[in-house]
Design a protein around this motif. Structure first.
Motif, PDB file in Angstrom:
ATOM      1  N   GLY A  40       0.790  -1.154   0.000  1.00  0.00           N
ATOM      2  CA  GLY A  40       0.012   0.027   0.046  1.00  0.00           C
ATOM      3  C   GLY A  40       0.711   1.243   0.053  1.00  0.00           C
ATOM      4  N   ALA A  41       2.392   1.250  -0.102  1.00  0.00           N
ATOM      5  CA  ALA A  41       3.035   2.339  -0.053  1.00  0.00           C
ATOM      6  C   ALA A  41       2.978   3.066  -1.643  1.00  0.00           C
ATOM      7  N   PRO A  42       3.235   4.258  -1.369  1.00  0.00           N
ATOM      8  CA  PRO A  42       3.265   4.839  -2.812  1.00  0.00           C
ATOM      9  C   PRO A  42       4.437   4.053  -3.815  1.00  0.00           C
ATOM     10  N   ALA A  43       4.341   4.164  -5.012  1.00  0.00           N
ATOM     11  CA  ALA A  43       5.196   3.583  -6.011  1.00  0.00           C
ATOM     12  C   ALA A  43       6.712   4.611  -5.899  1.00  0.00           C
ATOM     13  N   ARG A  44       7.780   3.771  -5.751  1.00  0.00           N
ATOM     14  CA  ARG A  44       8.995   4.238  -5.937  1.00  0.00           C
ATOM     15  C   ARG A  44       9.709   4.036  -6.801  1.00  0.00           C
ATOM     16  N   PRO A  45      10.488   5.016  -7.674  1.00  0.00           N
ATOM     17  CA  PRO A  45      11.489   4.579  -8.707  1.00  0.00           C
ATOM     18  C   PRO A  45      12.856   3.735  -8.223  1.00  0.00           C
ATOM     19  N   LEU A  46      13.101   2.878  -9.098  1.00  0.00           N
ATOM     20  CA  LEU A  46      14.403   2.036  -8.635  1.00  0.00           C
ATOM     21  C   LEU A  46      15.159   1.664  -9.855  1.00  0.00           C
ATOM     22  N   TRP A  47      16.189   1.909  -9.987  1.00  0.00           N
ATOM     23  CA  TRP A  47      17.164   1.407 -11.138  1.00  0.00           C
ATOM     24  C   TRP A  47      17.442  -0.132 -10.867  1.00  0.00           C
ATOM     25  N   HIS A  48      17.749  -0.829 -11.904  1.00  0.00           N
ATOM     26  CA  HIS A  48      17.535  -2.078 -11.800  1.00  0.00           C
ATOM     27  C   HIS A  48      18.378  -2.734 -13.309  1.00  0.00           C
ATOM     28  N   VAL A  49      18.314  -4.265 -13.093  1.00  0.00           N
ATOM     29  CA  VAL A  49      18.744  -5.108 -14.257  1.00  0.00           C
ATOM     30  C   VAL A  49      17.785  -6.108 -14.480  1.00  0.00           C
ATOM     31  N   TRP A  50      17.810  -6.655 -15.718  1.00  0.00           N
ATOM     32  CA  TRP A  50      16.883  -7.849 -15.892  1.00  0.00           C
ATOM     33  C   TRP A  50      17.773  -9.074 -15.988  1.00  0.00           C
ATOM     34  N   GLN A  51      17.510 -10.191 -15.078  1.00  0.00           N
ATOM     35  CA  GLN A  51      18.635 -10.997 -15.149  1.00  0.00           C
ATOM     36  C   GLN A  51      17.555 -12.428 -14.793  1.00  0.00           C
ATOM     37  N   ASP A  52      18.068 -13.307 -15.916  1.00  0.00           N
ATOM     38  CA  ASP A  52      17.434 -14.634 -15.744  1.00  0.00           C
ATOM     39  C   ASP A  52      15.889 -14.717 -15.473  1.00  0.00           C
ATOM     40  N   GLY A  53      15.262 -13.781 -16.068  1.00  0.00           N
ATOM     41  CA  GLY A  53      13.902 -13.897 -16.289  1.00  0.00           C
ATOM     42  C   GLY A  53      13.181 -13.060 -14.898  1.00  0.00           C
ATOM     43  N   ALA A  54      14.011 -12.235 -14.185  1.00  0.00           N
ATOM     44  CA  ALA A  54      13.419 -11.326 -13.123  1.00  0.00           C
ATOM     45  C   ALA A  54      14.236 -10.041 -12.795  1.00  0.00           C
ATOM     46  N   VAL A  55      13.521  -9.113 -12.412  1.00  0.00           N
ATOM     47  CA  VAL A  55      13.922  -7.877 -12.055  1.00  0.00           C
ATOM     48  C   VAL A  55      14.953  -8.007 -10.802  1.00  0.00           C
ATOM     49  N   VAL A  56      16.123  -7.472 -10.800  1.00  0.00           N
ATOM     50  CA  VAL A  56      17.116  -7.464  -9.956  1.00  0.00           C
ATOM     51  C   VAL A  56      17.384  -6.087  -9.330  1.00  0.00           C
ATOM     52  N   LEU A  69       9.896  -3.144   0.816  1.00  0.00           N
ATOM     53  CA  LEU A  69      10.242  -4.440   0.199  1.00  0.00           C
ATOM     54  C   LEU A  69      10.827  -5.488   1.019  1.00  0.00           C
ATOM     55  N   ALA A  70      10.126  -6.772   1.255  1.00  0.00           N
ATOM     56  CA  ALA A  70      10.720  -7.455   2.157  1.00  0.00           C
ATOM     57  C   ALA A  70      10.719  -9.117   1.428  1.00  0.00           C
ATOM     58  N   ASP A  71      11.529  -9.751   1.989  1.00  0.00           N
ATOM     59  CA  ASP A  71      11.479 -11.302   1.410  1.00  0.00           C
ATOM     60  C   ASP A  71      10.139 -11.827   1.419  1.00  0.00           C
ATOM     61  N   GLY A  72       9.600 -12.339   0.431  1.00  0.00           N
ATOM     62  CA  GLY A  72       8.345 -13.148   0.525  1.00  0.00           C
ATOM     63  C   GLY A  72       7.115 -12.209   0.114  1.00  0.00           C
ATOM     64  N   GLN A  73       7.297 -10.932   0.153  1.00  0.00           N
ATOM     65  CA  GLN A  73       6.138 -10.031  -0.117  1.00  0.00           C
ATOM     66  C   GLN A  73       5.867  -9.958  -1.362  1.00  0.00           C
ATOM     67  N   ASP A  74       4.563  -9.597  -1.751  1.00  0.00           N
ATOM     68  CA  ASP A  74       4.164  -9.440  -3.207  1.00  0.00           C
ATOM     69  C   ASP A  74       4.230  -7.715  -3.372  1.00  0.00           C
ATOM     70  N   ALA A  75       4.534  -7.473  -4.683  1.00  0.00           N
ATOM     71  CA  ALA A  75       4.651  -6.019  -5.035  1.00  0.00           C
ATOM     72  C   ALA A  75       4.027  -5.906  -6.509  1.00  0.00           C
ATOM     73  N   LEU A  76       4.111  -4.706  -6.874  1.00  0.00           N
ATOM     74  CA  LEU A  76       3.738  -4.409  -8.312  1.00  0.00           C
ATOM     75  C   LEU A  76       4.676  -3.255  -8.716  1.00  0.00           C
TER      76      LEU A  76
END
Length: 185
Positions: A40-56, A69-76
């Motif tokens: 439910g927190a506001p969306a925040r911009p994150l720089w990232h890479v795409w690696q092996d089928g996931a955002v890192v 963002l915590a381990d096992g949590q769902d996000a959008l």
């Protein structure tokens, strides 16, 4: 004569779900920033890479904040179009924290290190990340929630998040006269 019947054409929604993985990968690869919201927190911009089928992503410590963002949590995750600048796709993800020093962590960090711009400690950045930061994999957890042809109505405009970097102040009283004087010349 026997009639040959063609299979019914897939519905637009089924066709969209079929293209979801390709759309998600292309959007994540081409975008420099993704907007991530969780809990439910506001969306925040994150720089990232795409690696092996996931955002890192790497964050906390001296890097970008990973609020909520915590381990096992769902996000959008939301990506914008590189061409038009508007929202391109949004998809649900599951957050997986990688343990420092593991094989998956090392592979992710090598990819991230190549994309990290202006690191103050380029030679030892991986050591600092192991000590101070978290490396997260945002693994796709379902079909896209938004994509071309399936966007919600409305602008989705949001007020900027509060920040100490805000410089907005009232316009100085003499500024309008100064600007009008320059136009007259």
């Amino acid at each position: 004569m026997d009639r040959v019947t063609a299979a019914p054409a897939p519905q637009a929604e089924e066709a969209g779900e079929f293209l979801d993985p390709a759309l998600v990968e292309e959007a994540a690869r081409k975008s420099g920033l993704l907007w991530v919201s969780a809990g439910g927190a506001p969306a925040r911009p994150l720089w990232h890479v795409w690696q092996d089928g996931a955002v890192v992503v790497v964050g906390d410590g001296a890097e970008q904040p990973l609020h909520g963002l915590a381990d096992g949590q769902d996000a959008l995750v939301t990506a914008r179009s590189k061409d038009k600048g508007g929202r391109l796709a949004a998809w649900p993800v599951r957050v997986v924290e990688l343990a420092p020093g593991g094989d998956a962590w090392r592979a992710a960090v090598e990819e991230l290190k190549g994309k990290r711009l202006n690191a103050p400690d380029t030679d030892t950045v991986t050591d600092r990340w192991a000590r101070e930061c978290r490396v997260l994999r945002l693994e796709t957890a379902g079909p896209t929630a938004q994509r071309p042809g399936a966007m919600p109505d409305g602008s989705h405009a949001a007020r900027p998040l509060p920040s100490a970097a805000t410089t907005r102040r009232p316009v100085p009283a003499g500024l309008p006269r100064l600007l009008l004087r320059r136009r007259g010349r």
